[in-house]
Design a protein around this motif. Structure first.
Motif, PDB file in Angstrom:
ATOM      1  N   ASP A   1      30.546 -18.956  15.259  1.00 25.50           N
ATOM      2  CA  ASP A   1      29.582 -19.988  14.864  1.00 25.50           C
ATOM      3  C   ASP A   1      30.319 -21.136  14.164  1.00 25.50           C
ATOM      4  N   TRP A   2      29.860 -22.370  14.359  1.00 26.34           N
ATOM      5  CA  TRP A   2      30.551 -23.511  13.720  1.00 26.34           C
ATOM      6  C   TRP A   2      30.507 -23.413  12.203  1.00 26.34           C
TER       7      TRP A   2
ATOM      8  N   ALA B   1      37.138 -48.310  12.817  1.00 27.79           N
ATOM      9  CA  ALA B   1      37.138 -48.928  11.482  1.00 27.79           C
ATOM     10  C   ALA B   1      38.570 -49.133  10.977  1.00 27.79           C
ATOM     11  N   ILE B   2      39.449 -48.132  11.213  1.00 26.22           N
ATOM     12  CA  ILE B   2      40.853 -48.260  10.778  1.00 26.22           C
ATOM     13  C   ILE B   2      41.506 -49.446  11.487  1.00 26.22           C
TER      14      ILE B   2
ATOM     15  N   ALA C   1      47.352 -44.305   9.822  1.00 26.08           N
ATOM     16  CA  ALA C   1      46.412 -45.215   9.167  1.00 26.08           C
ATOM     17  C   ALA C   1      46.862 -45.633   7.774  1.00 26.08           C
TER      18      ALA C   1
ATOM     19  N   LEU D   1      31.381 -12.960  21.092  1.00 27.59           N
ATOM     20  CA  LEU D   1      30.662 -14.219  20.952  1.00 27.59           C
ATOM     21  C   LEU D   1      31.612 -15.298  20.441  1.00 27.59           C
ATOM     22  N   PRO D   2      31.443 -16.534  20.889  1.00 22.36           N
ATOM     23  CA  PRO D   2      32.214 -17.608  20.264  1.00 22.36           C
ATOM     24  C   PRO D   2      31.777 -17.733  18.798  1.00 22.36           C
TER      25      PRO D   2
ATOM     26  N   HIS E   1      42.633 -51.088   1.236  1.00 22.15           N
ATOM     27  CA  HIS E   1      41.386 -51.385   1.939  1.00 22.15           C
ATOM     28  C   HIS E   1      40.463 -50.171   1.840  1.00 22.15           C
TER      29      HIS E   1
ATOM     30  N   ARG F   1      25.066 -20.273  20.824  1.00 23.93           N
ATOM     31  CA  ARG F   1      26.277 -20.583  20.047  1.00 23.93           C
ATOM     32  C   ARG F   1      27.090 -21.681  20.727  1.00 23.93           C
TER      33      ARG F   1
ATOM     34  N   VAL G   1      38.343 -48.780   3.730  1.00 25.15           N
ATOM     35  CA  VAL G   1      38.356 -47.901   4.906  1.00 25.15           C
ATOM     36  C   VAL G   1      39.618 -47.026   4.906  1.00 25.15           C
ATOM     37  N   LEU G   2      40.751 -47.647   4.553  1.00 28.65           N
ATOM     38  CA  LEU G   2      42.004 -46.882   4.527  1.00 28.65           C
ATOM     39  C   LEU G   2      42.014 -45.909   3.344  1.00 28.65           C
TER      40      LEU G   2
ATOM     41  N   PHE H   1      35.327 -39.402  14.717  1.00 26.24           N
ATOM     42  CA  PHE H   1      36.716 -39.857  14.822  1.00 26.24           C
ATOM     43  C   PHE H   1      36.810 -41.208  15.540  1.00 26.24           C
TER      44      PHE H   1
ATOM     45  N   ARG I   1      27.920 -25.281  19.068  1.00 27.42           N
ATOM     46  CA  ARG I   1      29.332 -25.669  18.903  1.00 27.42           C
ATOM     47  C   ARG I   1      29.621 -26.971  19.624  1.00 27.42           C
TER      48      ARG I   1
ATOM     49  N   VAL J   1      28.354 -29.862  17.557  1.00 29.08           N
ATOM     50  CA  VAL J   1      29.216 -30.146  16.404  1.00 29.08           C
ATOM     51  C   VAL J   1      30.511 -30.832  16.854  1.00 29.08           C
TER      52      VAL J   1
ATOM     53  N   ASP K   1      24.740 -14.048  27.495  1.00 27.90           N
ATOM     54  CA  ASP K   1      23.324 -13.880  27.132  1.00 27.90           C
ATOM     55  C   ASP K   1      22.833 -15.102  26.343  1.00 27.90           C
TER      56      ASP K   1
ATOM     57  N   LEU L   1      35.796 -43.744  13.098  1.00 28.51           N
ATOM     58  CA  LEU L   1      36.840 -43.885  12.076  1.00 28.51           C
ATOM     59  C   LEU L   1      38.017 -44.699  12.607  1.00 28.51           C
ATOM     60  N   PHE L   2      38.472 -44.381  13.827  1.00 29.40           N
ATOM     61  CA  PHE L   2      39.616 -45.101  14.400  1.00 29.40           C
ATOM     62  C   PHE L   2      39.286 -46.573  14.633  1.00 29.40           C
TER      63      PHE L   2
ATOM     64  N   GLU M   1      22.123 -15.529  23.153  1.00 24.66           N
ATOM     65  CA  GLU M   1      22.821 -15.805  21.904  1.00 24.66           C
ATOM     66  C   GLU M   1      24.141 -16.532  22.182  1.00 24.66           C
ATOM     67  N   TYR M   2      24.835 -16.087  23.239  1.00 24.50           N
ATOM     68  CA  TYR M   2      26.090 -16.715  23.638  1.00 24.50           C
ATOM     69  C   TYR M   2      25.870 -18.188  23.974  1.00 24.50           C
TER      70      TYR M   2
ATOM     71  N   ALA N   1      40.295 -52.655   9.988  1.00 21.69           N
ATOM     72  CA  ALA N   1      40.873 -52.820   8.651  1.00 21.69           C
ATOM     73  C   ALA N   1      42.335 -53.239   8.742  1.00 21.69           C
ATOM     74  N   LYS N   2      43.088 -52.609   9.659  1.00 18.30           N
ATOM     75  CA  LYS N   2      44.517 -52.918   9.810  1.00 18.30           C
ATOM     76  C   LYS N   2      44.715 -54.335  10.351  1.00 18.30           C
TER      77      LYS N   2
ATOM     78  N   THR O   1      40.016 -43.069   4.474  1.00 18.40           N
ATOM     79  CA  THR O   1      40.803 -42.278   5.433  1.00 18.40           C
ATOM     80  C   THR O   1      41.812 -41.393   4.709  1.00 18.40           C
TER      81      THR O   1
END
Lengths: 44, 306
Positions: free
Chosen positions: B12-13, A35-36, B113, B9-10, B44, A14, B46-47, A29, A18, A21, A8, A32-33, A10-11, A39-40, B50
């Motif tokens: 909610d986040w 940037a890591i 990292a 229902l899944p 660093h 959601r 950034v690290l 991520f 999700r 998000v 439906d 972030l990876f 609502e499903y 940096a490395k 992390t």
């Protein structure tokens, strides 16, 4: 009654929020990876 | 367990977010960051970010697994009955998989990292909180708060090790300070808040051993905290700013713990003022002590980001 699952509104709502998000987290991520890695590389 | 309609229902986040106990996480981030900044050496930015991110992620994963295991206990207590699993907004398996996923990701990223030792201690802290504390000892001993305090004591140690890559006496001392701080902090609260832990079979000290024993133990831990908090200064790990701050803060802690340990509650009419004062001060104490540690490092030019 076919026994088929009919999501439906609502499903769907959601699921959509999700997905957004999860998308944001995966993007975060990836950034972030990246940037890591930079940096490395700077350390060696 | 009866299947509630909302389980179709899944989840909610926002409920996944709530499962990570964001308020506890903010304290974890603060103490972890203090450990990281106070450690000798450089990391660093950034690290460093992390490392703190991984500590927070691991704490969130451990919190999710804690609520997965204690779902039926949470349902029986007023304070926790509105959490995502007991209300049926999230299934047990979702919470378990989310918790395992967060924990594994945090350890993996930390190892790749930052450094292997920080990842190892992070993994130990998660297993300690979930298995040793939540599953094994919390339902079995009235000293459960002491055991649980151990879990909360890991973050500054991990933050420190993220910078140095080895374990020295200083990160162990930071661990011990939070370890000995937790029991008087929590038991002061337990004396004036009517909790329903007894209802779900969790043996909290005031219920099992009585009020008098709890008050005695609050004093014992507060007495230990005074010299313990000064030890980083005595071994030369930090400077005078921390030393004087720790002496003042811990002495006041002991002075506030004294009336709590010497009095007895006078029944329902008792407003429990000394207990409330000690609890409120204990929160300020930890923030101030770690802030002093960071200030000491930055002002003496030895910190990781100086």
């Amino acid at each position: 009654m076919t026994g088929q699952f009919e999501p439906d509104d609502e499903y769907r709502r959601r699921q959509r929020s999700r997905n957004i998000v999860v998308g944001l987290i995966l993007t975060g991520f990836a950034v972030l990876f990246f940037a890591i890695t930079i940096a490395k590389m700077g350390q060696h | 367990m009866t299947q509630t309609p909302s389980l179709h229902l899944p989840a909610d986040w926002r409920d996944f977010f709530a499962l990570t106990k964001p308020r506890v996480m903010s304290l974890v981030i603060f103490t972890g960051l203090c450990g990281l900044i106070a450690a000798p050496g450089h990391i660093h930015p950034v690290l460093g970010f992390t490392a703190i991110f991984c500590i927070a992620l691991g704490a969130g994963g451990a919190a999710a697994l804690n609520q997965w295991w204690e779902a039926d206990l949470d349902a029986g207590m007023k304070r926790t009955a509105q959490r995502p699993i007991p209300t049926g907004r999230m299934s047990l398996t979702s919470a378990r998989d989310f918790g395992v996923g967060l924990s594994a990701a945090s350890v993996l990223v930390m190892g790749l990292a930052v450094n292997v030792l920080a990842a190892l201690i992070l993994a130990i802290s998660i297993v300690y909180y979930v298995v040793v504390y939540t599953i094994w000892l919390k339902p079995r001993t009235p000293q459960n708060i002491v055991i649980g305090g151990g879990a909360g004591a890991f973050p500054p140690m991990i933050g420190w090790i993220a910078v140095t890559g080895d374990i020295t006496l200083m990160p162990v001392l930071l661990f011990l300070i939070i370890f000995f701080w937790t029991p008087p902090h929590f038991w002061a609260l337990a004396l004036f808040v009517q909790s329903d832990y007894a209802k779900v079979g969790i043996p909290m000290l005031p219920v099992v051993a009585g009020e008098a024993a709890t008050r005695r133990q609050i004093l014992a831990y507060s007495v230990i905290l005074l010299p313990l908090s000064l030890t980083p200064w005595w071994i030369g790990g930090v400077g005078q700013i921390y030393g004087y701050a720790a002496a003042g803060l811990s002495l006041l802690f002991l002075l506030l713990a004294l009336p709590v340990s010497l009095r007895r509650s006078a029944g329902d009419e008792d407003r429990m003022k000394p207990e409330k004062r000690l609890f409120a001060y204990s929160v300020l104490y930890l923030f101030a002590l770690f802030a002093a540690l960071v200030a000491d490092r930055l002002l003496s030019g030895q910190g990781a980001i100086s």
